[in-house]
Design a protein around this motif. Structure first.
Motif, PDB file in Angstrom:
ATOM      1  N   PRO A 149       3.105 -29.207  37.850  1.00  0.00           N
ATOM      2  CA  PRO A 149       4.413 -28.556  37.811  1.00  0.00           C
ATOM      3  C   PRO A 149       5.333 -29.173  38.862  1.00  0.00           C
ATOM      4  CG  PRO A 149       2.644 -26.925  37.850  1.00  0.00           C
ATOM      5  CD  PRO A 149       2.010 -28.250  38.128  1.00  0.00           C
ATOM      6  N   VAL A 150       6.621 -29.043  38.651  1.00  0.00           N
ATOM      7  CA  VAL A 150       7.607 -29.560  39.602  1.00  0.00           C
ATOM      8  C   VAL A 150       7.926 -28.479  40.623  1.00  0.00           C
ATOM      9  CG1 VAL A 150       9.984 -30.376  39.883  1.00  0.00           C
ATOM     10  CG2 VAL A 150       8.583 -31.176  37.957  1.00  0.00           C
ATOM     11  N   GLY A 151       7.943 -28.854  41.883  1.00  0.00           N
ATOM     12  CA  GLY A 151       8.321 -27.940  42.943  1.00  0.00           C
ATOM     13  C   GLY A 151       9.665 -28.316  43.534  1.00  0.00           C
ATOM     14  N   ARG A 152      10.285 -27.345  44.178  1.00  0.00           N
ATOM     15  CA  ARG A 152      11.557 -27.589  44.860  1.00  0.00           C
ATOM     16  C   ARG A 152      11.365 -27.246  46.336  1.00  0.00           C
ATOM     17  NH1 ARG A 152      15.885 -24.748  46.758  1.00  0.00           N
ATOM     18  NH2 ARG A 152      17.981 -25.665  46.553  1.00  0.00           N
ATOM     19  N   THR A 153      11.905 -28.065  47.202  1.00  0.00           N
ATOM     20  CA  THR A 153      11.789 -27.820  48.632  1.00  0.00           C
ATOM     21  C   THR A 153      13.117 -28.122  49.297  1.00  0.00           C
ATOM     22  OG1 THR A 153      10.396 -28.219  50.573  1.00  0.00           O
ATOM     23  CG2 THR A 153      10.970 -30.146  49.224  1.00  0.00           C
ATOM     24  N   ARG A 154      13.171 -27.951  50.606  1.00  0.00           N
ATOM     25  CA  ARG A 154      14.416 -28.202  51.327  1.00  0.00           C
ATOM     26  C   ARG A 154      14.093 -28.601  52.759  1.00  0.00           C
ATOM     27  NH1 ARG A 154      19.706 -27.295  50.510  1.00  0.00           N
ATOM     28  NH2 ARG A 154      21.049 -27.045  52.350  1.00  0.00           N
ATOM     29  N   THR A 155      14.764 -29.615  53.248  1.00  0.00           N
ATOM     30  CA  THR A 155      14.587 -30.030  54.636  1.00  0.00           C
ATOM     31  C   THR A 155      15.447 -29.171  55.550  1.00  0.00           C
ATOM     32  OG1 THR A 155      16.288 -31.718  54.280  1.00  0.00           O
ATOM     33  CG2 THR A 155      13.990 -32.419  54.082  1.00  0.00           C
ATOM     34  N   ALA A 156      15.095 -29.175  56.838  1.00  0.00           N
ATOM     35  CA  ALA A 156      15.845 -28.424  57.837  1.00  0.00           C
ATOM     36  C   ALA A 156      17.108 -29.180  58.238  1.00  0.00           C
ATOM     37  CB  ALA A 156      14.967 -28.191  59.062  1.00  0.00           C
ATOM     38  N   PRO A 157      18.082 -28.495  58.815  1.00  0.00           N
ATOM     39  CA  PRO A 157      19.259 -29.196  59.333  1.00  0.00           C
ATOM     40  C   PRO A 157      18.869 -30.161  60.457  1.00  0.00           C
ATOM     41  CG  PRO A 157      19.621 -26.812  59.256  1.00  0.00           C
ATOM     42  CD  PRO A 157      18.164 -27.031  59.017  1.00  0.00           C
ATOM     43  N   ALA A 163      24.626 -25.937  62.168  1.00  0.00           N
ATOM     44  CA  ALA A 163      24.346 -25.323  60.875  1.00  0.00           C
ATOM     45  C   ALA A 163      25.104 -24.013  60.732  1.00  0.00           C
ATOM     46  CB  ALA A 163      22.846 -25.079  60.731  1.00  0.00           C
ATOM     47  N   PRO A 164      25.814 -23.821  59.628  1.00  0.00           N
ATOM     48  CA  PRO A 164      26.589 -22.576  59.467  1.00  0.00           C
ATOM     49  C   PRO A 164      25.724 -21.346  59.289  1.00  0.00           C
ATOM     50  CG  PRO A 164      26.637 -23.896  57.463  1.00  0.00           C
ATOM     51  CD  PRO A 164      25.988 -24.749  58.500  1.00  0.00           C
ATOM     52  N   GLY A 165      24.504 -21.514  58.784  1.00  0.00           N
ATOM     53  CA  GLY A 165      23.628 -20.364  58.584  1.00  0.00           C
ATOM     54  C   GLY A 165      22.290 -20.805  58.039  1.00  0.00           C
ATOM     55  N   ILE A 166      21.288 -19.956  58.204  1.00  0.00           N
ATOM     56  CA  ILE A 166      19.981 -20.152  57.585  1.00  0.00           C
ATOM     57  C   ILE A 166      19.537 -18.819  57.013  1.00  0.00           C
ATOM     58  CG2 ILE A 166      19.155 -22.137  58.912  1.00  0.00           C
ATOM     59  CD1 ILE A 166      17.741 -20.202  60.781  1.00  0.00           C
ATOM     60  N   ARG A 167      18.721 -18.896  55.973  1.00  0.00           N
ATOM     61  CA  ARG A 167      18.270 -17.665  55.311  1.00  0.00           C
ATOM     62  C   ARG A 167      16.799 -17.812  54.930  1.00  0.00           C
ATOM     63  NH1 ARG A 167      22.300 -15.758  50.872  1.00  0.00           N
ATOM     64  NH2 ARG A 167      23.527 -15.461  52.777  1.00  0.00           N
ATOM     65  N   PRO A 191      17.867 -18.462  44.701  1.00  0.00           N
ATOM     66  CA  PRO A 191      18.148 -19.877  44.996  1.00  0.00           C
ATOM     67  C   PRO A 191      18.752 -20.110  46.371  1.00  0.00           C
ATOM     68  CG  PRO A 191      19.921 -18.953  43.665  1.00  0.00           C
ATOM     69  CD  PRO A 191      18.906 -17.853  43.841  1.00  0.00           C
ATOM     70  N   ASP A 192      18.984 -19.030  47.135  1.00  0.00           N
ATOM     71  CA  ASP A 192      19.752 -19.131  48.382  1.00  0.00           C
ATOM     72  C   ASP A 192      18.892 -19.220  49.634  1.00  0.00           C
ATOM     73  OD1 ASP A 192      18.867 -16.499  47.834  1.00  0.00           O
ATOM     74  OD2 ASP A 192      20.358 -15.643  49.179  1.00  0.00           O
ATOM     75  N   LEU A 193      17.573 -19.308  49.506  1.00  0.00           N
ATOM     76  CA  LEU A 193      16.701 -19.305  50.674  1.00  0.00           C
ATOM     77  C   LEU A 193      16.441 -20.725  51.173  1.00  0.00           C
ATOM     78  CD1 LEU A 193      14.024 -16.670  49.564  1.00  0.00           C
ATOM     79  CD2 LEU A 193      16.162 -16.285  50.820  1.00  0.00           C
ATOM     80  N   ASP A 194      16.422 -20.876  52.493  1.00  0.00           N
ATOM     81  CA  ASP A 194      16.038 -22.152  53.094  1.00  0.00           C
ATOM     82  C   ASP A 194      14.529 -22.295  53.172  1.00  0.00           C
ATOM     83  OD1 ASP A 194      18.656 -23.469  54.113  1.00  0.00           O
ATOM     84  OD2 ASP A 194      18.841 -21.377  54.724  1.00  0.00           O
ATOM     85  N   ALA A 195      13.822 -21.191  53.309  1.00  0.00           N
ATOM     86  CA  ALA A 195      12.357 -21.185  53.399  1.00  0.00           C
ATOM     87  C   ALA A 195      11.891 -19.744  53.305  1.00  0.00           C
ATOM     88  CB  ALA A 195      11.872 -21.824  54.706  1.00  0.00           C
ATOM     89  N   VAL A 196      10.582 -19.565  53.151  1.00  0.00           N
ATOM     90  CA  VAL A 196       9.950 -18.245  53.207  1.00  0.00           C
ATOM     91  C   VAL A 196       8.995 -18.244  54.382  1.00  0.00           C
ATOM     92  CG1 VAL A 196       8.378 -16.644  52.056  1.00  0.00           C
ATOM     93  CG2 VAL A 196      10.216 -17.751  50.753  1.00  0.00           C
ATOM     94  N   LEU A 197       9.122 -17.224  55.230  1.00  0.00           N
ATOM     95  CA  LEU A 197       8.274 -17.068  56.402  1.00  0.00           C
ATOM     96  C   LEU A 197       7.178 -16.059  56.076  1.00  0.00           C
ATOM     97  CD1 LEU A 197       7.748 -17.632  59.418  1.00  0.00           C
ATOM     98  CD2 LEU A 197       9.427 -15.855  59.955  1.00  0.00           C
ATOM     99  N   ALA A 252       9.056 -22.757  44.518  1.00  0.00           N
ATOM    100  CA  ALA A 252      10.503 -22.580  44.661  1.00  0.00           C
ATOM    101  C   ALA A 252      11.011 -22.859  46.070  1.00  0.00           C
ATOM    102  CB  ALA A 252      10.886 -21.155  44.264  1.00  0.00           C
ATOM    103  N   HIS A 253      10.193 -22.589  47.098  1.00  0.00           N
ATOM    104  CA  HIS A 253      10.671 -22.672  48.481  1.00  0.00           C
ATOM    105  C   HIS A 253       9.586 -23.230  49.391  1.00  0.00           C
ATOM    106  CE1 HIS A 253      13.879 -20.055  47.097  1.00  0.00           C
ATOM    107  NE2 HIS A 253      13.021 -19.078  46.824  1.00  0.00           N
ATOM    108  N   PRO A 254       9.962 -23.940  50.445  1.00  0.00           N
ATOM    109  CA  PRO A 254       8.972 -24.252  51.472  1.00  0.00           C
ATOM    110  C   PRO A 254       8.524 -22.973  52.158  1.00  0.00           C
ATOM    111  CG  PRO A 254      11.184 -24.881  52.202  1.00  0.00           C
ATOM    112  CD  PRO A 254      11.304 -24.467  50.770  1.00  0.00           C
ATOM    113  N   VAL A 255       7.241 -22.875  52.440  1.00  0.00           N
ATOM    114  CA  VAL A 255       6.672 -21.704  53.099  1.00  0.00           C
ATOM    115  C   VAL A 255       6.248 -22.081  54.513  1.00  0.00           C
ATOM    116  CG1 VAL A 255       4.724 -20.081  53.112  1.00  0.00           C
ATOM    117  CG2 VAL A 255       5.948 -20.559  50.979  1.00  0.00           C
TER     118      VAL A 255
END
Length: 561
Positions: A149-157, A163-167, A191-197, A252-255
């Protein structure tokens, strides 16, 4: 592991009071199913446990998957041939613009899990990733092999970016047998999360029906017995990662994850655990080594050189995230009424980790200091609770049912470490520190006072947001009563005896969403309609925030989104 880039690449981790180290480097592992071995056709490899990413950096991210190379090569089985696995990271879902790629090998030594620590990416950028196993996949042609399956991730600023904000999504305490993981599904859909803690208790060690009470399993653990060996921990991790909602979250998100006690055994400490009997279950050192090895195999987490999870991630000049390990180095929990909670020789962090945390807080130039801690740091006294509520709360916390005054598994049981840390915040004028906490299966919004007995006359040194459980039992579950009945009495008593506690919800299951800007940090609390329903809905419950420079929480009248 090899890594190659295209010729011109784009630059680019109180409900129980309220109702060693195996591998220093990450090792790779496997998984099983929900309650039976996963079915798959004979022949080509299969990706049965999803894909994941974690620990985002400005220029990279950690990727994870597990390959089932052949039928019968289940998690913990030790079966299956070594299998080359190709990974790709792209800026588009169609993988027309490849940013990085490489090859790793999934083998029985790592339970056929694969990790790729990808670097060379652009900061604050969303990427897609996938894995390929099978014929000719090393050539980079995903059409000729079995594709994950295809995953989606996001790098940090970037570290120096404004950075204007993180969520972040924020979760803890997911007991497989107690309910469905709908909280993960709802976070995956955002779709608005930078990561899940994930703040710990990602899984539970008990045998089927053992926790919290006999015979209440909605779905059964694999293996069915309490997990003790490396095979057991690998199998349990694999079983969890067959859950569709958990797979969706990871895709969906980096954990960003830390562990608490149940990744090992209940109320774990450096030399043992409440739920470990050496005479019948073997040496604690062997059990914890097996648990840690399986954890680093199965989780998208970078291990430190000490084989632990305390580490630091930066999100531009907006926030530093300090992640703690409060199980590996702690002293044994004090007995209730022993008077040893204040003993300066006892520690919850260990000397080296506390020094590391203090140095990082003092040196940070970020606007916010976020501290991921698996157990509550705010002092909480339960002595004012009615007698009929002390017993279920003690049961929830795994504590003696008489004489409960504090939860000795939290920082309340190690007051000298807390005193030293709070004094450090005060003496160094370190403002805007927010502790993010799980463990107790309840939601809390607290000030962290310098002296609880005289608060609010004495100041608050920090704030704390505690999220409830994904599924694990809370007060109404333990008592088998309707939500917001008995718990209202208990919550009112807790708040009356602890004036720094601004809100506590002892009934809900769900998750939090933390939104951080230069002006404030706000936690939006969401609750599930029914943890036992696969299609459970999610609804906003409350929001609390701390404004920059105040060190106090206040209620917000609406969620950020």
């Amino acid at each position: 592991m090899t890594s190659r880039h295209p010729s011109s690449p784009r630059r680019r981790t109180v409900v129980r009071a309220a109702a060693a180290s195996a591998a220093a480097a990450p090792v790779l592992a496997t998984a099983t199913t929900t309650s039976a071995a996963p079915a798959h056709p004979a022949g080509p490899p299969a990706f049965l446990h999803g894909v994941a990413s974690g620990d985002p950096l400005p220029d990279g991210v950690l990727l994870w998957t597990r390959v089932t190379p052949e039928p019968g090569a289940e998690p913990g089985s030790g079966r299956g041939a070594a299998t080359p696995v190709h990974w790709e990271v792209a800026e588009d879902r169609e993988f027309a613009r490849i940013s990085a790629s490489g090859t790793a090998v999934a083998s029985a030594a790592s339970d056929h899990t694969v990790k790729a620590d990808v670097r060379g990416l652009r900061p604050a950028t969303a990427y897609y990733f996938r894995f390929t196993a099978g014929d000719d996949h090393t050539a980079g042609d995903a059409t000729t092999g079995v594709v994950s399956p295809v995953g989606r991730t996001r790098t940090a600023p970037a570290a120096d970016a404004a950075a204007p904000g993180i969520r972040f999504g924020v979760v803890s305490c997911a007991n497989w047998e107690a309910g469905w993981f709908s909280a993960y599904r709802h976070l995956a859909a955002r779709p608005d999360l930078d990561a899940v803690l994930h703040l710990g208790d990602y899984l539970y060690e008990y045998g089927t029906g053992q926790y919290p009470t006999q015979g209440t399993a909605l779905r059964e653990h694999l293996p069915a017995h309490e997990i003790l060996s490396l095979t057991d921990y690998r199998t349990r991790h694999g079983n969890y990662k067959t859950d569709a909602d958990l797979q969706a979250l990871h895709a969906a998100h980096p954990v960003i994850a830390i562990w608490d006690d149940h990744e090992f055994a209940n109320n774990a400490w450096s030399g043992g655990a409440q739920n470990h009997t050496p005479d019948t279950e073997g040496a604690w050192e062997q059990r914890v080594a097996a648990a840690k090895r399986a954890y680093f195999e199965w989780m998208p987490v970078r291990a430190s050189t000490e084989g632990t999870v305390y580490r630091r991630l930066r999100f531009g000049r907006l926030a530093d995230l300090h992640l703690l390990d409060l199980r590996s180095f702690r002293s044994q929990q004090a007995s209730i009424g022993s008077g040893r909670v204040d003993d300066p020789e006892r520690t919850v962090t260990g000397r080296a980790q506390l020094d590391w945390l203090k140095a990082g807080l003092a040196a940070s130039g970020a606007a916010w200091q976020l501290v991921g801690t698996s157990v509550m740091i705010s002092p909480v006294a339960f002595g004012a609770l009615p007698a009929h509520l002390l017993e279920p709360l003690a049961g929830l916390l795994g504590l003696p049912k008489e004489g409960l005054a504090v939860n000795v598994d939290q920082w309340d049981g190690y007051t000298d470490d807390r005193r030293e840390l709070i004094a450090h915040l005060r003496d160094r004028s370190i403002a805007d520190t927010v502790f993010l906490t799980g463990d107790v299966h309840m939601a809390w919004a607290n000030d962290v006072p310098t002296r609880a007995a005289t608060y609010p006359l004495s100041p608050s040194a920090a704030t704390e947001f505690v999220v409830t459980s994904v599924t694990s039992d809370n007060l109404d579950d333990i008592l088998r009563v309707a939500p917001r009945t008995v718990s209202l009495v208990a919550a009112a008593a807790v708040r009356a005896a602890n004036r720094h506690v601004k809100w506590v919800d002892m009934d809900a299951h769900g998750y939090g969403v933390l939104d951080v800007t230069a002006e404030r940090a706000q936690m939006d609390y969401y609750v599930l309609s029914d943890r036992t329903a696969k299609d459970a809905t999610s609804a906003w419950a409350r929001s609390y925030r701390t404004r920059r420079g105040t060190q106090r929480v206040e209620r917000a009248d609406r969620p950020v989104r």
